[in-house]
Enzyme design. Structure first.
Site, PDB file in Angstrom:
ATOM      1  N   TYR A 189       0.853  -1.194   0.000  1.00 44.75           N
ATOM      2  CA  TYR A 189       0.000   0.000   0.000  1.00 44.75           C
ATOM      3  C   TYR A 189       0.879   1.229   0.000  1.00 44.75           C
ATOM      4  O   TYR A 189       2.077   1.154   0.313  1.00 44.75           O
ATOM      5  CB  TYR A 189      -0.957   0.010   1.187  1.00 44.75           C
ATOM      6  CG  TYR A 189      -0.315   0.281   2.520  1.00 44.75           C
ATOM      7  CD1 TYR A 189       0.139  -0.766   3.304  1.00 44.75           C
ATOM      8  CD2 TYR A 189      -0.166   1.583   2.994  1.00 44.75           C
ATOM      9  CE1 TYR A 189       0.729  -0.523   4.532  1.00 44.75           C
ATOM     10  CE2 TYR A 189       0.425   1.836   4.223  1.00 44.75           C
ATOM     11  CZ  TYR A 189       0.875   0.780   4.985  1.00 44.75           C
ATOM     12  OH  TYR A 189       1.460   1.023   6.199  1.00 44.75           O
ATOM     13  N   CYS A 190       0.266   2.372  -0.349  1.00 48.42           N
ATOM     14  CA  CYS A 190       1.030   3.605  -0.381  1.00 48.42           C
ATOM     15  C   CYS A 190       0.170   4.758   0.106  1.00 48.42           C
ATOM     16  O   CYS A 190      -0.484   4.660   1.130  1.00 48.42           O
ATOM     17  CB  CYS A 190       1.595   3.853  -1.769  1.00 48.42           C
ATOM     18  SG  CYS A 190       0.357   3.757  -3.083  1.00 48.42           S
ATOM     19  N   ARG A 191       0.169   5.858  -0.650  1.00 46.46           N
ATOM     20  CA  ARG A 191      -0.489   7.060  -0.130  1.00 46.46           C
ATOM     21  C   ARG A 191      -1.971   7.110  -0.415  1.00 46.46           C
ATOM     22  O   ARG A 191      -2.711   7.838   0.223  1.00 46.46           O
ATOM     23  CB  ARG A 191       0.164   8.297  -0.729  1.00 46.46           C
ATOM     24  CG  ARG A 191       1.561   8.488  -0.221  1.00 46.46           C
ATOM     25  CD  ARG A 191       2.311   9.485  -1.068  1.00 46.46           C
ATOM     26  NE  ARG A 191       3.649   9.677  -0.540  1.00 46.46           N
ATOM     27  CZ  ARG A 191       4.641  10.199  -1.246  1.00 46.46           C
ATOM     28  NH1 ARG A 191       4.438  10.568  -2.494  1.00 46.46           N
ATOM     29  NH2 ARG A 191       5.827  10.347  -0.710  1.00 46.46           N
TER      30      ARG A 191
END
Lengths: 257, 257
Positions: free
Chosen positions: A176-178
């Site tokens: 996952y990221c932003r």
DNA sequence: CTTATATTCCACAGATCTATGACATTGCCC
DNA sequence: GGGCAATGTCATAGATCTGTGGAATATAAG
């Protein structure tokens, strides 16, 4: 000079609008929803000159969307509350929903709304509980430190290739990221797959996770371990709403979205 | 000329920001989240000249936040989807949360975040089920027609004084309007109380009700009856997501917010 | 085809916003 | 106190946005 009429209300709201009329300010706000940063760091991250970045930040401050904290000679900016992040999220959602161009850009980089590459939060909780997956936070370490999914490993995209060996090839990776507009996780997944690993992206990113009422852990990075699901060791931070750190096996859905 | 980079993404989102940088455009968007309207009606409602209103609407159209429908010589504008309303709601929420001025303005008119004057959606459903309350939609009739709480009576604020007699003095009134920034319901409640009736406001307005996944009825106004809770008779409209019309006694919480 | 109505398009003057480099501030360190 | 480093402030030239009146379109009714 507000006289209390309806027009003044909209004038006030337009102060907020003023912030998101400039691409770089959206960029800045988006970054600040991940973690606080110094002006210097923000300028570097957005490719702005110091004075320009500072000017933009002033605009954002006048709209009360950001707040500052001074540490020595350096000033750290942060989003002024959860509502700010919610607003940025709504802006992004609206963009993806209504602006075909946004989806095009995302798709062009392989982050489009394709197929079964995406894992929902509910599914992640499900599978993390049974230890089937490794949750990977591919954002920069500062952002991980400012808040991450309990039990997630910090492995910034830029170091992914170098540290591939730390991952257990037997487990599926969920990166996952932003958020939906961020390209880090999709890129990470592409890299992992190219190496023959099973990997998918989490839908949305940390802000949405937090907004869904799910637990968030703050604190220093711990290096990615190779196999056993790590036990969470972070401390609940300022933003985490009084949730004890829990690892995947204890995570539960708060208010479903 | 987007080349697919991250900067272009924010540039696209700034198109949306451009819409909410001007107070009048926020006003227009807010109105359009309640019901579609002709340019003429919008110009009148916002106090803009035709050409100016049209220009603003073009800006909104270029950002794809509104869509149009032609009927004879007249063009009706409407919000281009639920996400638009959600965004406007988020903007308003952010304003109330972060801008003291907004709360001040609201408070100055008695719509502030005072006390027990407010009824939650859950509470309304509870009490409507047992027939204890009359739900009053005090927005203009067009907005009522475009969507209202099932079982609600349409009694626009401007006619409230004249039609006070139609209300059963024995029942408590719960009035609602456009949302937290709208002053209609608070004013209506003030008027009703001044006449000795029990009255409170519903928290938020119709858009939030809809966004909470609760049923919405569209269709013509039926005059306020005096006592018995009326049976709903509207048709589900384009915007109502396949919910059969229900009156208070059948209403249920959809996805809780 | 002509007239009337509702919108949209256009050109322009005045106001506002941006980026930038020079200069002023603030706090740290010696 | 003097020197540094990180920010904030300012003035300015260039770009963009706004409001407006009048012309141009589109649709309906004669």
């Amino acid at each position: 000079m507000p006289d209390g009429g309806r027009a003044d209300l909209y004038e006030q709201l337009a102060r907020i609008g003023k912030v998101v009329v400039h691409p770089k300010r959206i960029d800045l706000l988006d970054l600040l929803c991940q973690a606080e940063r110094s002006v210097e760091a923000l300028a570097a991250a957005t490719g702005l000159k110091f004075s320009t970045a500072s000017a933009h930040l002033q605009v954002m401050r006048q709209a009360r969307l950001v707040e500052t904290r001074r540490e020595g000679t350096r000033v750290y900016y942060r989003a002024a509350g959860e509502e700010v992040c919610r607003f940025v999220t709504a802006l992004g959602d609206l963009g993806r929903a209504r602006l075909a161009e946004v989806d095009q850009i995302l798709r062009a980089i392989g982050a489009g709304s394709e197929s079964a590459e995406w894992v929902t939060r509910a599914e992640l909780l499900e599978r993390a509980r049974s230890g089937e997956v490794v949750v990977l936070d591919v954002r920069p370490v500062e952002e991980y430190a400012a808040g991450h999914i309990p039990g997630a490993l910090s492995l910034p995209l830029e170091h992914l290739e170098a540290r591939l060996g730390e991952l257990d090839p037997g487990l599926e990776v969920v990166a996952y990221c932003r958020g939906p507009l961020c390209l880090l996780a999709p890129e990470a997944v592409a890299t992992l797959r190219a190496r023959g690993l099973r990997a998918r992206c989490l839908e949305d990113g940390l802000p949405e996770w937090r907004q869904a009422g799910l637990p968030v852990t703050t604190g220093a990075e711990r290096p990615a371990a190779s196999s056993s699901p790590p036990s969470a060791a972070g401390r609940s931070g300022r933003d985490a709403p009084a949730t004890a750190p829990v690892d995947g096996s204890e995570a539960r859905l708060g208010r479903p979205r």
